[in-house]
Write a protein that holds these residues in place. Structure first.
Motif, PDB file in Angstrom:
ATOM      1  N   THR A 163       0.996  -1.234   0.105  1.00  0.00           N
ATOM      2  CA  THR A 163      -0.387  -0.105   0.203  1.00  0.00           C
ATOM      3  C   THR A 163       0.919   1.651  -0.050  1.00  0.00           C
ATOM      4  OG1 THR A 163      -1.488  -0.981   1.103  1.00  0.00           O
ATOM      5  CG2 THR A 163      -1.565   1.146   1.655  1.00  0.00           C
ATOM      6  N   VAL A 164       0.912   1.964  -0.632  1.00  0.00           N
ATOM      7  CA  VAL A 164       1.627   3.332  -1.105  1.00  0.00           C
ATOM      8  C   VAL A 164       0.573   4.066  -1.682  1.00  0.00           C
ATOM      9  CG1 VAL A 164       3.652   1.438  -1.650  1.00  0.00           C
ATOM     10  CG2 VAL A 164       2.070   2.575  -3.414  1.00  0.00           C
ATOM     11  N   THR A 165       0.876   6.157  -1.344  1.00  0.00           N
ATOM     12  CA  THR A 165       0.675   6.689  -1.833  1.00  0.00           C
ATOM     13  C   THR A 165       1.449   7.138  -2.978  1.00  0.00           C
ATOM     14  OG1 THR A 165       2.513   8.059  -0.382  1.00  0.00           O
ATOM     15  CG2 THR A 165       0.806   7.490   0.834  1.00  0.00           C
ATOM     16  N   PRO A 166       0.161   8.266  -3.175  1.00  0.00           N
ATOM     17  CA  PRO A 166      -0.011   8.384  -5.019  1.00  0.00           C
ATOM     18  C   PRO A 166       1.612   9.603  -4.750  1.00  0.00           C
ATOM     19  CG  PRO A 166      -2.098   9.429  -4.227  1.00  0.00           C
ATOM     20  CD  PRO A 166      -1.373   8.487  -2.630  1.00  0.00           C
ATOM     21  N   GLY A 197      -5.470  -1.022  -6.978  1.00  0.00           N
ATOM     22  CA  GLY A 197      -6.891  -0.773  -6.596  1.00  0.00           C
ATOM     23  C   GLY A 197      -6.529   0.290  -5.503  1.00  0.00           C
ATOM     24  N   PHE A 198      -7.715   1.211  -5.187  1.00  0.00           N
ATOM     25  CA  PHE A 198      -7.600   2.736  -4.735  1.00  0.00           C
ATOM     26  C   PHE A 198      -8.444   3.237  -3.648  1.00  0.00           C
ATOM     27  CE2 PHE A 198     -10.600   4.016  -7.616  1.00  0.00           C
ATOM     28  CZ  PHE A 198     -11.200   5.981  -6.973  1.00  0.00           C
ATOM     29  N   THR A 199      -7.845   4.406  -2.773  1.00  0.00           N
ATOM     30  CA  THR A 199      -9.104   4.376  -2.061  1.00  0.00           C
ATOM     31  C   THR A 199      -8.554   6.014  -2.432  1.00  0.00           C
ATOM     32  OG1 THR A 199      -7.615   4.929  -0.185  1.00  0.00           O
ATOM     33  CG2 THR A 199      -8.817   2.599  -0.418  1.00  0.00           C
ATOM     34  N   VAL A 210     -13.699   2.152 -12.943  1.00  0.00           N
ATOM     35  CA  VAL A 210     -14.782   4.249 -12.840  1.00  0.00           C
ATOM     36  C   VAL A 210     -15.223   3.852 -11.046  1.00  0.00           C
ATOM     37  CG1 VAL A 210     -15.850   5.855 -13.345  1.00  0.00           C
ATOM     38  CG2 VAL A 210     -14.921   4.002 -14.979  1.00  0.00           C
ATOM     39  N   SER A 211     -14.684   4.468 -10.447  1.00  0.00           N
ATOM     40  CA  SER A 211     -15.872   4.684  -8.963  1.00  0.00           C
ATOM     41  C   SER A 211     -15.241   5.673  -8.537  1.00  0.00           C
ATOM     42  CB  SER A 211     -15.386   3.699  -8.513  1.00  0.00           C
ATOM     43  OG  SER A 211     -15.240   3.591  -7.127  1.00  0.00           O
ATOM     44  N   SER A 212     -15.483   6.759  -7.244  1.00  0.00           N
ATOM     45  CA  SER A 212     -15.052   8.025  -6.534  1.00  0.00           C
ATOM     46  C   SER A 212     -14.572   7.487  -5.058  1.00  0.00           C
ATOM     47  CB  SER A 212     -17.572   8.471  -6.486  1.00  0.00           C
ATOM     48  OG  SER A 212     -17.858   7.627  -5.642  1.00  0.00           O
ATOM     49  N   THR A 213     -15.039   6.546  -4.868  1.00  0.00           N
ATOM     50  CA  THR A 213     -14.202   6.363  -4.058  1.00  0.00           C
ATOM     51  C   THR A 213     -13.169   5.240  -3.825  1.00  0.00           C
ATOM     52  OG1 THR A 213     -15.847   5.015  -3.091  1.00  0.00           O
ATOM     53  CG2 THR A 213     -16.241   7.620  -2.097  1.00  0.00           C
ATOM     54  N   GLY A 214     -13.182   4.762  -4.276  1.00  0.00           N
ATOM     55  CA  GLY A 214     -12.343   3.424  -4.357  1.00  0.00           C
ATOM     56  C   GLY A 214     -13.203   1.792  -4.482  1.00  0.00           C
ATOM     57  N   ALA A 215     -12.367   1.518  -5.582  1.00  0.00           N
ATOM     58  CA  ALA A 215     -12.677   0.303  -6.165  1.00  0.00           C
ATOM     59  C   ALA A 215     -10.822  -0.275  -7.039  1.00  0.00           C
ATOM     60  CB  ALA A 215     -13.152   0.324  -7.785  1.00  0.00           C
ATOM     61  N   GLU A 216     -11.231  -1.597  -7.138  1.00  0.00           N
ATOM     62  CA  GLU A 216      -9.422  -2.634  -7.132  1.00  0.00           C
ATOM     63  C   GLU A 216     -10.290  -2.893  -8.715  1.00  0.00           C
ATOM     64  OE1 GLU A 216      -6.801  -4.955  -4.877  1.00  0.00           O
ATOM     65  OE2 GLU A 216      -9.356  -5.949  -5.261  1.00  0.00           O
ATOM     66  N   THR A 217      -9.102  -3.109  -9.897  1.00  0.00           N
ATOM     67  CA  THR A 217      -9.134  -4.089 -11.215  1.00  0.00           C
ATOM     68  C   THR A 217      -8.636  -5.045 -11.201  1.00  0.00           C
ATOM     69  OG1 THR A 217      -6.527  -4.401 -11.566  1.00  0.00           O
ATOM     70  CG2 THR A 217      -7.709  -2.077 -11.845  1.00  0.00           C
ATOM     71  N   PHE A 237      -3.117   4.225  -2.915  1.00  0.00           N
ATOM     72  CA  PHE A 237      -3.254   2.652  -3.860  1.00  0.00           C
ATOM     73  C   PHE A 237      -2.457   1.556  -3.026  1.00  0.00           C
ATOM     74  CE2 PHE A 237      -1.980   6.400  -7.298  1.00  0.00           C
ATOM     75  CZ  PHE A 237      -3.282   6.289  -8.109  1.00  0.00           C
ATOM     76  N   THR A 238      -2.978   0.125  -3.194  1.00  0.00           N
ATOM     77  CA  THR A 238      -3.210  -0.903  -3.167  1.00  0.00           C
ATOM     78  C   THR A 238      -2.842  -1.406  -4.509  1.00  0.00           C
ATOM     79  OG1 THR A 238      -4.298  -0.872  -1.501  1.00  0.00           O
ATOM     80  CG2 THR A 238      -3.905  -2.883  -2.112  1.00  0.00           C
ATOM     81  N   VAL A 239      -1.053  -2.431  -3.866  1.00  0.00           N
ATOM     82  CA  VAL A 239      -0.744  -2.700  -5.079  1.00  0.00           C
ATOM     83  C   VAL A 239      -0.923  -4.784  -5.152  1.00  0.00           C
ATOM     84  CG1 VAL A 239       0.762  -2.572  -6.807  1.00  0.00           C
ATOM     85  CG2 VAL A 239       0.399  -0.840  -6.646  1.00  0.00           C
ATOM     86  N   SER A 240      -0.714  -5.396  -5.702  1.00  0.00           N
ATOM     87  CA  SER A 240      -0.404  -6.978  -5.301  1.00  0.00           C
ATOM     88  C   SER A 240       0.526  -7.667  -7.170  1.00  0.00           C
ATOM     89  CB  SER A 240      -1.856  -7.541  -5.071  1.00  0.00           C
ATOM     90  OG  SER A 240      -2.627  -6.908  -3.829  1.00  0.00           O
ATOM     91  N   TYR A 241       1.101  -7.992  -6.434  1.00  0.00           N
ATOM     92  CA  TYR A 241       1.266  -9.105  -7.576  1.00  0.00           C
ATOM     93  C   TYR A 241       2.581 -10.161  -7.473  1.00  0.00           C
ATOM     94  CZ  TYR A 241       5.761  -6.488  -5.675  1.00  0.00           C
ATOM     95  OH  TYR A 241       6.999  -5.968  -4.519  1.00  0.00           O
ATOM     96  N   ARG A 242       2.402 -11.033  -8.229  1.00  0.00           N
ATOM     97  CA  ARG A 242       3.291 -12.099  -8.916  1.00  0.00           C
ATOM     98  C   ARG A 242       4.305 -12.301  -9.221  1.00  0.00           C
ATOM     99  NH1 ARG A 242      -2.556 -14.721  -9.002  1.00  0.00           N
ATOM    100  NH2 ARG A 242      -3.959 -14.491  -6.541  1.00  0.00           N
ATOM    101  N   PHE A 243       5.758 -12.464  -9.112  1.00  0.00           N
ATOM    102  CA  PHE A 243       6.593 -12.905  -9.616  1.00  0.00           C
ATOM    103  C   PHE A 243       7.852 -13.626  -9.533  1.00  0.00           C
ATOM    104  CE2 PHE A 243       7.134 -10.528  -5.982  1.00  0.00           C
ATOM    105  CZ  PHE A 243       8.594 -10.913  -5.272  1.00  0.00           C
ATOM    106  N   LEU A 244       8.326 -14.187 -10.452  1.00  0.00           N
ATOM    107  CA  LEU A 244       8.946 -14.916 -10.687  1.00  0.00           C
ATOM    108  C   LEU A 244      11.015 -14.444  -9.563  1.00  0.00           C
ATOM    109  CD1 LEU A 244       8.188 -17.267 -13.074  1.00  0.00           C
ATOM    110  CD2 LEU A 244       8.321 -18.240 -11.137  1.00  0.00           C
ATOM    111  N   ALA A 245      11.728 -15.101  -8.781  1.00  0.00           N
ATOM    112  CA  ALA A 245      12.639 -14.363  -8.378  1.00  0.00           C
ATOM    113  C   ALA A 245      13.233 -15.918  -7.601  1.00  0.00           C
ATOM    114  CB  ALA A 245      12.035 -14.018  -7.061  1.00  0.00           C
ATOM    115  N   PRO A 246      14.398 -15.887  -7.923  1.00  0.00           N
ATOM    116  CA  PRO A 246      15.564 -16.832  -6.982  1.00  0.00           C
ATOM    117  C   PRO A 246      14.657 -16.777  -5.332  1.00  0.00           C
ATOM    118  CG  PRO A 246      17.068 -15.433  -8.468  1.00  0.00           C
ATOM    119  CD  PRO A 246      15.463 -14.045  -7.663  1.00  0.00           C
TER     120      PRO A 246
END
Length: 435
Positions: free
Chosen positions: A268-271, A343-345, A372-379, A424-433
């Motif tokens: 979770t990060v600020t803009p 996502g965002f709030t 599209v939203s006014s107060t928050g949503a997540e892709t 903003f809330t960012v979730s991600y999946r990745f490959l790493a050692p």
């Protein structure tokens, strides 16, 4: 009076001296011409196809003049006055030089045959043909480093079990007339561990061609077993149909004894904490200007306010937008982001208004996914998000700039809408050692 070349039987072009002589001209059939021989040559002084011989026929004694220039315009780089010549078959050899004696640049050229002086502005030539000047064969070899620092070799992980890792190695060459093209990978001791033919022809709308590049996936496995860890080198080399030869700069590769594993993170990060940039609109940055603005939020301490303005006018957009990016920590070893969602709030800038904003997450080679939203949503989850593999580019001073693997998205308001974003809330999946 001897008639002009209106009854020319033939212009024969691009026939190498060693080719068979064409049959005798038939002076009773004016206007016909035949073409044979190679369509390109290589005046680079290597002794291979350094000149091209044009062969032409005259139905009767004629004053012959030639011009040579680029195929796409009427510029003349070489004028030749061959004087009066008897009827029959003749030859003229071009060494690839212009009127000043300098070798012309690589491109397509046309040779035109006149029976009048083209310098007088009379451009009605009697015969024409084309030749390609081709003096270089310069292959390049690249492989993704997934945002690693400059100078870090590309990596492959043959011991991975959750995926079968293969490093995509791409060989490129501008010339689509390739005769021999090969990829060779060697160990640090010089031992060849992989060969791959790159001169595979492909069939397209204009028939068979080589294309400009080919990608080979290398898993660093030989005889069913992973190769020993260490440094390896890949080189692409070959020859084109004009006889030019060349080889790429060595591509350094590191074969790792680590294993890749799937990892998932949510941050979770600020803009203002994200790496964000001005929008690039239209066919190029700055072609179109948004009427709105993005400013610090008065509602949220570290938020941003996206304030669109409803405007009209040429090259103006009624919107406010910013592109945001979150870099993956420890991206040197990350094998790219495979999936992500954002996502965002937030809240309308003016309480009680129905203003909305659009949150968009781009995917490589596909349209953006947005909410599209006014107060928050997540892709929803997006596969292969834009920038997920990292990238390298060169700035205006030709300095190499490396962008590590990450997740990129945008937030936009349109018309007269205005929305403030808190997080903003960012979730991600990745490959790493594996750690």
């Amino acid at each position: 009076m001897i008639p002009r070349l209106a009854r020319v039987v033939a212009l024969l072009a691009l026939a190498a001296p060693a080719l068979a002589v064409l049959p005798a001209a038939d002076a009773s059939t004016p206007g016909r011409y035949a073409i044979s021989g190679p369509s390109r040559f290589s005046p680079n002084g290597d002794g291979i196809q350094d000149a091209v011989t044009f062969r032409y026929r005259l139905p009767e004694r004629t004053h012959v003049r030639l011009t040579i220039g680029p195929a796409r315009n009427r510029t003349v780089q070489r004028r030749v006055d061959l004087g009066w010549q008897p009827a029959g078959t003749h030859t003229w050899t071009w060494n690839g030089r212009n009127q000043s004696g300098k070798v012309v640049i690589d491109r397509a050229y046309v040779i035109r045959l006149f029976d009048t002086d083209p310098g007088e502005g009379f451009f009605s030539y009697r015969a024409i043909d084309k030749v390609q000047v081709d003096t270089h064969f310069d292959p390049t070899l690249t492989a993704p480093t997934y945002g690693a620092s400059p100078g870090v070799p590309a990596r492959v992980y043959p011991r991975s079990t959750v995926v079968e890792d293969a490093l995509p190695i791409t060989a490129n060459v501008w010339d689509n007339k390739v005769e021999v093209f090969e990829l060779v990978i060697r160990s640090s001791t010089g031992r060849v561990v992989r060969r791959a033919d790159l001169d595979e022809r492909r069939t397209g709308p204009n028939g068979p061609s080589f294309g400009t590049g080919r990608t080979v996936g290398w898993a660093a496995i030989r005889g069913g077993k992973p190769l020993p860890k260490g440094r390896y080198t890949a080189v692409a080399s070959g020859r084109d149909l004009a006889g030019n030869t060349g080889r790429s700069e060595p591509l350094r590769i590191w074969v790792s004894d680590d294993e890749l594993e799937w990892q998932e993170r949510t941050e979770t990060v600020t803009p203002v904490e994200t790496s964000y940039s001005e929008p690039c609109l239209g066919s190029g940055c700055g072609d179109y200007l948004p009427c709105g603005s993005v400013a610090p939020s008065s509602l949220f301490a570290e938020g941003l306010s996206y304030r669109s303005v409803d405007c009209t006018g040429e090259f103006r957009y009624p919107l406010a937008t910013r592109s945001h990016r979150l870099l993956v920590p420890g991206a040197t070893g990350v094998r790219g982001v495979a999936e992500a969602r954002v996502g965002f709030t937030g809240a309308p800038t003016t309480a009680g208004e129905g203003d909305v904003g659009e949150l968009a997450l781009g995917a490589t080679g596909a349209q953006s996914v947005s909410v599209v939203s006014s107060t928050g949503a997540e892709t929803p989850w997006v596969t292969n998000p834009s920038g997920g593999a990292g990238r390298t580019y060169y700035d205006e001073d030709d300095n190499e700039v490396v962008v590590p693997a990450g997740v990129g998205w945008s937030f936009t308001t349109r018309g007269s809408d205005s929305v403030d974003v808190d997080r903003f809330t960012v979730s991600y999946r990745f490959l790493a050692p594996a750690a």
